[in-house]
Structure formats: structure tokens, C-alpha cells
Scaffold this motif. Structure first.
Motif, short mmCIF file in Angstrom:
data_model
loop_
_atom_site.label_atom_id
_atom_site.label_comp_id
_atom_site.label_asym_id
_atom_site.label_seq_id
_atom_site.Cartn_x
_atom_site.Cartn_y
_atom_site.Cartn_z
N PHE A 139 -0.37 19.40 -1.09
CA PHE A 139 0.01 18.94 0.25
C PHE A 139 -0.75 19.81 1.25
O PHE A 139 -0.84 21.02 1.10
CB PHE A 139 1.52 19.11 0.45
N HIS A 140 -1.31 19.16 2.28
CA HIS A 140 -2.03 19.90 3.32
C HIS A 140 -1.66 19.33 4.68
O HIS A 140 -0.85 18.40 4.78
CB HIS A 140 -3.55 19.90 3.08
N ARG A 141 -2.23 19.88 5.72
CA ARG A 141 -1.84 19.52 7.09
C ARG A 141 -2.07 18.04 7.41
O ARG A 141 -1.42 17.52 8.30
CB ARG A 141 -2.56 20.38 8.11
N ALA A 142 -2.96 17.36 6.72
CA ALA A 142 -3.23 15.95 7.00
C ALA A 142 -2.65 15.01 5.94
O ALA A 142 -2.93 13.82 5.96
CB ALA A 142 -4.73 15.72 7.14
N SER A 143 -1.85 15.54 5.03
CA SER A 143 -1.28 14.72 3.95
C SER A 143 -0.30 13.70 4.49
O SER A 143 0.41 13.94 5.47
CB SER A 143 -0.57 15.60 2.92
N ASP A 144 -0.23 12.58 3.79
CA ASP A 144 0.81 11.60 4.08
C ASP A 144 1.94 11.78 3.05
O ASP A 144 1.84 12.61 2.15
CB ASP A 144 0.27 10.17 4.07
N VAL A 145 3.00 11.02 3.21
CA VAL A 145 4.12 11.04 2.27
C VAL A 145 4.13 9.69 1.56
O VAL A 145 4.10 8.65 2.21
CB VAL A 145 5.46 11.30 2.99
N ASP A 146 4.14 9.74 0.23
CA ASP A 146 4.09 8.52 -0.57
C ASP A 146 5.47 8.20 -1.13
O ASP A 146 6.06 9.02 -1.85
CB ASP A 146 3.09 8.70 -1.72
N PHE A 147 5.95 7.01 -0.79
CA PHE A 147 7.24 6.53 -1.29
C PHE A 147 6.98 5.46 -2.34
O PHE A 147 6.17 4.56 -2.12
CB PHE A 147 8.09 5.94 -0.16
N LEU A 148 7.66 5.57 -3.47
CA LEU A 148 7.54 4.62 -4.56
C LEU A 148 8.83 3.81 -4.64
O LEU A 148 9.90 4.38 -4.91
CB LEU A 148 7.27 5.35 -5.88
N ILE A 149 8.73 2.53 -4.38
CA ILE A 149 9.90 1.64 -4.46
C ILE A 149 9.99 1.16 -5.90
O ILE A 149 9.09 0.47 -6.40
CB ILE A 149 9.77 0.44 -3.49
N THR A 150 11.06 1.53 -6.57
CA THR A 150 11.21 1.21 -7.99
C THR A 150 12.09 0.01 -8.26
O THR A 150 11.98 -0.61 -9.31
CB THR A 150 11.76 2.43 -8.76
N SER A 151 12.97 -0.32 -7.31
CA SER A 151 13.81 -1.51 -7.50
C SER A 151 14.36 -1.99 -6.16
O SER A 151 14.59 -1.18 -5.25
CB SER A 151 14.97 -1.23 -8.46
N LEU A 152 14.54 -3.30 -6.08
CA LEU A 152 15.10 -3.93 -4.89
C LEU A 152 16.24 -4.85 -5.31
O LEU A 152 16.04 -5.72 -6.17
CB LEU A 152 14.04 -4.79 -4.18
N PRO A 153 17.43 -4.71 -4.73
CA PRO A 153 18.52 -5.61 -5.10
C PRO A 153 18.27 -7.02 -4.58
O PRO A 153 18.78 -7.99 -5.14
CB PRO A 153 19.75 -4.98 -4.43
N ASP A 154 17.48 -7.13 -3.53
CA ASP A 154 17.16 -8.42 -2.93
C ASP A 154 15.69 -8.37 -2.49
O ASP A 154 15.32 -7.54 -1.67
CB ASP A 154 18.06 -8.65 -1.71
N PRO A 155 14.86 -9.25 -3.05
CA PRO A 155 13.43 -9.21 -2.71
C PRO A 155 13.12 -9.35 -1.22
O PRO A 155 12.10 -8.86 -0.75
CB PRO A 155 12.84 -10.40 -3.48
N SER A 156 14.02 -9.95 -0.46
CA SER A 156 13.77 -10.10 0.98
C SER A 156 13.82 -8.76 1.72
O SER A 156 13.32 -8.64 2.84
CB SER A 156 14.75 -11.09 1.61
N LEU A 157 14.39 -7.72 1.09
CA LEU A 157 14.44 -6.39 1.71
C LEU A 157 13.05 -5.78 1.84
O LEU A 157 12.83 -4.91 2.67
CB LEU A 157 15.33 -5.45 0.89
N ARG A 158 12.13 -6.26 1.03
CA ARG A 158 10.76 -5.73 1.03
C ARG A 158 10.14 -5.75 2.42
O ARG A 158 9.39 -4.86 2.79
CB ARG A 158 9.90 -6.55 0.05
N TYR A 159 10.49 -6.73 3.22
CA TYR A 159 9.84 -6.91 4.52
C TYR A 159 10.33 -5.93 5.58
O TYR A 159 9.64 -5.71 6.56
CB TYR A 159 10.01 -8.36 4.99
N GLY A 160 11.48 -5.32 5.39
CA GLY A 160 11.99 -4.38 6.38
C GLY A 160 11.83 -2.92 6.00
O GLY A 160 12.05 -2.03 6.82
#
Length: 123
Positions: A60-81
Motif C-alpha cells: 500500500f502506498h500514498r496513491a493506492s486504491d482500496v479493492d473490494f471483492l463482492i462475493t455474494s449478493l442476496p438480490d442481483p439488483s443490489l449490484r447497481y447501487g
């Protein structure tokens, strides 16, 4: 000038700023994890935030981003928000949202799943 006063070197200042940004990124990432999990979304953090600023391998450095891994969704429509919610919580810190079901099986997906962490051992 006080005798024996220590003025930080440029490298020391950069290390301090990296540590401060790392702590803030961890705090905000934990907020995102709690927010999304409250909606029953499976989410973890991977990438340089997990490895930390002292890692010998892509730290991690001063210009790093944060990576989120979505592993499951109870409702596929949640993906959009999800990205909107993450953006609000992360503020000015850059981030990426990766959906595990969109990553082809293979070495990259294996590495993501091995590296991914929840908020308990995050930082």
C-alpha cells in the motif's frame, strides 16, 4: 534552534503520510464492509490495503486504491447501487469494486480469494 532537534527526512515524512493514509483507508474500508454486510452482501477487501505499507510485494502506498471483492449478493439488483454506496463511504479515496462472479476461474481469481480479508484482520 534547539540542540539535538530532529527534523524528519523526506523519506520519513512520506512514510508518515503513507501510514496516515493507510489508517484512514482501513477505517473507511471497515465502514464499507459493515454497510454492505448490513444489507447481506458478501464483501471482502483485497489488494494492497490487505498487504499493508510494509509488504515486500506490491505494498500500500500514498496513491493506492482500496479493492473490494463482492462475493455474494442476496438480490442481483443490489449490484447497481453498491458502487454508489462505496463511493459515499470512501469519500476522496479511490477504490475498485470487483465482482467475484465476473472473474474467470484461474490464477487471478485464486489469488483474489486467497488474499481477501474481512474487517477483523484487515489493519
Amino acid at each position: 534552534m534547539k540542540s539535538g532537534a530532529h527534523y524528519p527526512t523526506f523519506d520519513e515524512l512520506m512514510a508518515q503520510r503513507t501510514q496516515a493514509r493507510y489508517r484512514e483507508a482501513c477505517r473507511r474500508a471497515q465502514d464499507v464492509l459493515r454497510l454492505l454486510r448490513a444489507r447481506h452482501i458478501g464483501v471482502q477487501v483485497c489488494g494492497s490495503l490487505v498487504r499493508g505499507p510494509t509488504s515486500p510485494d506490491r505494498p500500500f502506498h500514498r496513491a493506492s486504491d482500496v479493492d473490494f471483492l463482492i462475493t455474494s449478493l442476496p438480490d442481483p439488483s443490489l449490484r447497481y447501487g453498491i458502487e454508489t454506496d462505496v463511493e459515499l463511504a470512501m469519500g476522496d479515496l479511490p477504490f475498485d469494486v470487483v465482482y467475484a462472479d465476473e472473474v474467470r476461474p484461474g490464477p487471478l481469481k485464486d489469488a483474489l480469494m486467497r488474499e481477501a480479508r474481512d474487517e477483523t484482520p484487515l489493519c
